[in-house]
Design a protein around this motif. Structure first.
Motif, short mmCIF file in Angstrom:
data_model
loop_
_atom_site.label_atom_id
_atom_site.label_comp_id
_atom_site.label_asym_id
_atom_site.label_seq_id
_atom_site.Cartn_x
_atom_site.Cartn_y
_atom_site.Cartn_z
N LEU A 1 0.82 -1.22 0.00
CA LEU A 1 0.00 0.00 0.00
C LEU A 1 0.85 1.27 0.00
O LEU A 1 0.34 2.37 0.17
CB LEU A 1 -0.96 0.01 1.20
CG LEU A 1 -1.96 -1.14 1.28
CD1 LEU A 1 -2.98 -0.89 2.37
CD2 LEU A 1 -2.69 -1.34 -0.04
N GLU B 1 -8.71 -5.06 -7.57
CA GLU B 1 -7.61 -6.03 -7.52
C GLU B 1 -7.88 -7.12 -6.46
O GLU B 1 -7.65 -8.30 -6.70
CB GLU B 1 -6.33 -5.29 -7.15
CG GLU B 1 -5.17 -5.54 -8.10
CD GLU B 1 -3.99 -4.67 -7.69
OE1 GLU B 1 -3.17 -5.16 -6.92
OE2 GLU B 1 -3.94 -3.51 -8.14
N LEU B 2 -8.36 -6.67 -5.32
CA LEU B 2 -8.66 -7.62 -4.23
C LEU B 2 -9.76 -8.57 -4.65
O LEU B 2 -9.71 -9.78 -4.36
CB LEU B 2 -9.07 -6.86 -2.96
CG LEU B 2 -7.97 -6.06 -2.27
CD1 LEU B 2 -8.55 -5.12 -1.22
CD2 LEU B 2 -6.96 -7.01 -1.61
N ARG C 1 -5.51 4.54 4.06
CA ARG C 1 -4.59 3.48 3.63
C ARG C 1 -4.19 2.61 4.82
O ARG C 1 -4.12 1.39 4.73
CB ARG C 1 -3.31 4.09 3.01
CG ARG C 1 -3.49 4.53 1.59
CD ARG C 1 -2.19 5.09 1.05
NE ARG C 1 -2.44 5.83 -0.18
CZ ARG C 1 -1.87 5.53 -1.34
NH1 ARG C 1 -1.01 4.55 -1.43
NH2 ARG C 1 -2.15 6.23 -2.42
N ASP D 1 -9.15 0.99 -7.62
CA ASP D 1 -8.26 0.00 -8.25
C ASP D 1 -7.91 -1.11 -7.27
O ASP D 1 -7.89 -2.29 -7.64
CB ASP D 1 -6.97 0.68 -8.74
CG ASP D 1 -7.24 1.56 -9.95
OD1 ASP D 1 -8.34 1.45 -10.52
OD2 ASP D 1 -6.36 2.39 -10.29
N LEU D 2 -7.64 -0.72 -6.02
CA LEU D 2 -7.27 -1.71 -5.01
C LEU D 2 -8.43 -2.69 -4.75
O LEU D 2 -8.23 -3.90 -4.69
CB LEU D 2 -6.87 -1.01 -3.70
CG LEU D 2 -6.53 -1.94 -2.55
CD1 LEU D 2 -5.17 -2.59 -2.77
CD2 LEU D 2 -6.54 -1.21 -1.22
N TRP E 1 -7.22 5.35 -6.52
CA TRP E 1 -6.32 4.32 -6.01
C TRP E 1 -7.11 3.25 -5.26
O TRP E 1 -6.90 2.05 -5.43
CB TRP E 1 -5.29 4.97 -5.06
CG TRP E 1 -4.53 3.98 -4.25
CD1 TRP E 1 -3.41 3.31 -4.62
CD2 TRP E 1 -4.85 3.53 -2.93
NE1 TRP E 1 -3.00 2.47 -3.62
CE2 TRP E 1 -3.86 2.58 -2.57
CE3 TRP E 1 -5.86 3.82 -2.02
CZ2 TRP E 1 -3.86 1.93 -1.34
CZ3 TRP E 1 -5.86 3.18 -0.80
CH2 TRP E 1 -4.88 2.24 -0.47
N LEU E 2 -8.07 3.71 -4.47
CA LEU E 2 -8.86 2.79 -3.66
C LEU E 2 -9.74 1.89 -4.53
O LEU E 2 -9.86 0.68 -4.29
CB LEU E 2 -9.71 3.60 -2.67
CG LEU E 2 -10.53 2.81 -1.67
CD1 LEU E 2 -9.67 1.86 -0.87
CD2 LEU E 2 -11.26 3.75 -0.72
#
Lengths: 308, 290
Positions: free
Chosen positions: B150, B207-208, B170, B203-204, B200-201
């Motif tokens: 992160l 991804e998760l 984060r 995308d995260l 960013w969040l």
């Protein structure tokens, strides 16, 4: 229907804010709102400064916090039993030298220590210098009181000097410890020293949320400041505001505590505090312990040799 | 105390199939202080790997449902099953059950200040793994890995008051990810974040989800919905679920969104904000219709 359509006429008209003639208003002193905001900012500034000092490279910053806590406690105990001013002055001089070696600004260090002396010791020391409390040879006569001559005695001055030197040295040792150890490391050191983990956890969270609540209070005061157009002194409304702020802060703290507890439970907390810290003693810690041991032994030895 | 059968069912979930039902809420009703209703006969099933968005206006019960799904609140009436076992206050008092449940379900709170309670970032991230019984070495490894992932390694020794809102978010996410949960619950994850952190969040989260995590998000942000969710559950203001379907269908149903106070009938008259989002085709459509 839109909000604009419902707006009363006065809301859509412009207020006369700044006087168009350009005249200058009366200057005024900062009130309690401004002072509180400045005070809160200073607390934060102090905390940041302490964190910066604690993280810079220096003699004491390199010593393991748990080792530092133990050695400082031992030095404090030695200071407490010393009965000679000259030894205490030597110990105080040693704390100054350590402060310099640890990169602490000397003037700041001295100021922080001596700021407390009049508060903590003045009440006890000043009367103790008089012949009414400590009999002896009067060196500074002050006059008569109910037919008795009153003055400062040599014995009283020696006792006062002893107390002041002891307090100054003790506070210096504590300030050295707290200024050269980050708060979290200090807590971790307490944990390794078998202080109950729950106690340390509560202490850590209290310290963490002081800043959050400080921010909340600052926001409330700033909101009041932004809506204060007329600075006429109104003590009762000021008192009501302070009381309301205190009440709201308690309320927020309570709601926050429930949320924090939920966040802890959500991550597996069941009432047992656990810690990631584990300290390893290195060579310089051993050297520090030896140096402190020698100092303590020498202090006690000289103190004994000089007698009472 | 849970029965032996309960725990066996719970543990069997480890080798569950991909399409397995992981959460089942049946007829849940909940009121705060027995006076303020938050959930009214709510039933919901969540399957492994889904991205579910709980949609609704403020105070409709989204956050309360998330807390029920995380075993922090318990329905006054109705039931909640997770991984095949019933989750009750009594069951969670069992250490094994509690550990199993907490390891599998992570909750990112809306208020990062409540979630980031430790003196430093490093200790914060270590809190979950340590409480779930990981060794100090294993915990340190996880803390290191999550911080690197992160990009918050440089914040390790910072105190929470030295962090910005985005950094706190984060850290809050890192503190949950360090437990490696199967299900991640997010309460208003993009609220009060700047556009870069929001992106960013998102995308995260994607991804998760791609790595197999089930995502459940409580939100009223319609702009990011078709990216963040493949299923939307809509709450009415009287705390009931009134719709459940794919984002495309839900977002096109303007009448529904207006009735649950997610869309204002006047919103289309005002410029560009919600209509410029490239993914939010439904808004373009509804705008054209108006």
């Amino acid at each position: 229907m839109s909000t604009a359509a419902l707006a009363p006429e006065w809301l859509t008209a412009r207020e006369i804010a700044l006087c168009p003639c350009g005249c200058i208003g009366k200057r005024r002193k900062a009130n309690f709102v401004e002072k509180t905001i400045i005070g809160a900012a200073n607390v934060l500034k102090q905390a940041m400064f302490s964190a910066d000092v604690a993280s810079q490279p220096g003699l004491l910053q390199r010593i393991q916090p748990a080792v530092k806590v133990v050695t400082m406690l031992a030095l404090l105990m030695a200071t407490a039993v010393v009965r000679h001013l000259s030894i205490l002055v030597a110990l105080y001089a040693a704390t100054l030298a350590i402060a310099v070696a640890s990169g602490l600004p000397l003037w700041f260090f001295v100021k922080r220590v001596w700021l407390f002396i009049p508060i903590f010791t003045g009440v006890i020391v000043v009367p103790a210098t008089l012949n009414l409390i400590t009999p002896g040879r009067v060196v500074i006569p002050l006059g008569t009181w109910f037919g008795h001559s009153v003055g400062v005695t040599a014995q009283g001055l020696t006792s006062a000097g002893l107390i002041v030197a002891r307090v100054a040295t003790s506070i210096s040792l504590v300030v050295l410890l707290t200024l050269t150890t980050p708060w979290n490391k200090l807590l971790a050191a307490l944990r390794t020293m078998r202080v109950p983990k729950m106690f340390v956890l509560v202490l850590g969270m209290a310290y963490r949320y002081i800043f959050y609540l400080l921010e909340t209070v600052t926001d409330m005061y700033t909101a009041r400041k932004s809506r204060t157009a007329n600075h006429r002194n109104n003590t009762s409304s000021g008192r009501a505001f302070v009381a309301a702020t205190a009440g709201a802060t308690f309320g927020k703290a309570h709601a926050l505590s429930i949320e924090v507890h939920d966040a802890m439970v959500a991550r597996g907390y069941t009432g047992n505090a656990r810690s990631i810290d584990h300290f390893q003693i290195v060579k310089r810690d051993v050297v520090w312990v030896l140096a402190c041991s020698v100092t303590i032994a020498a202090t006690l030895g000289v103190n004994y040799a000089l007698g009472s | 105390m849970p029965s032996a059968v309960d725990i066996a069912a719970f543990d069997a979930s480890v080798c569950a199939r991909e399409d397995q039902e992981i959460f089942r809420v049946e007829h849940a009703t909940f009121s705060y202080l027995e006076r303020f209703p938050a959930l009214n006969d709510v039933s919901l099933t969540v399957r492994r790997g889904e991205k579910v968005a709980l949609l609704g206006a403020n105070g409709c019960g989204k956050s309360t449902l998330l807390k029920v799904l995380d075993g922090l609140l318990f329905a006054d009436r109705g039931s909640f099953h997770a991984f095949g076992a019933e989750v009750t206050e009594a069951n969670l008092e069992d250490e094994q059950f509690n550990e199993g449940f907490r390891t599998r379900v992570g909750f990112v709170f809306q208020n990062s200040d409540a979630q980031v309670f430790s003196p430093t970032v490093r200790e914060e991230i270590a809190f979950g793994p340590l409480n779930l019984g990981l060794s100090i070495d294993a915990t340190q490894q996880r803390v290191h890995d999550v911080m690197r992932m992160l990009e918050i390694s440089d914040l390790a020794e910072r105190a929470p008051y030295q962090l910005s809102g985005g950094q706190k978010k984060r850290v809050a996410i890192a503190s949950v990810l360090a437990m490696n949960p199967e299900v991640l619950l997010f309460d208003e994850p993009t609220a009060a974040l700047d556009p870069r952190t929001q992106s960013w969040l998102i995308d995260l989260i994607l991804e998760l989800n791609q790595s197999g995590k089930t995502i459940i998000i409580a939100t009223h942000d319609l702009a990011t919905l078709d990216v963040l969710a493949d299923r939307c559950v809509v709450f009415s203001e009287d705390h009931q679920i009134v719709a459940d379907g794919p984002p495309g269908t839900i977002l096109r149903d303007t009448e529904l969104l207006i009735s649950v106070n997610l869309l204002h009938d006047h919103a289309h008259d005002h410029g560009s904000t919600s209509h410029t989002h490239p993914h939010d085709e439904s808004h373009h459509d509804s705008h054209r219709e108006h």
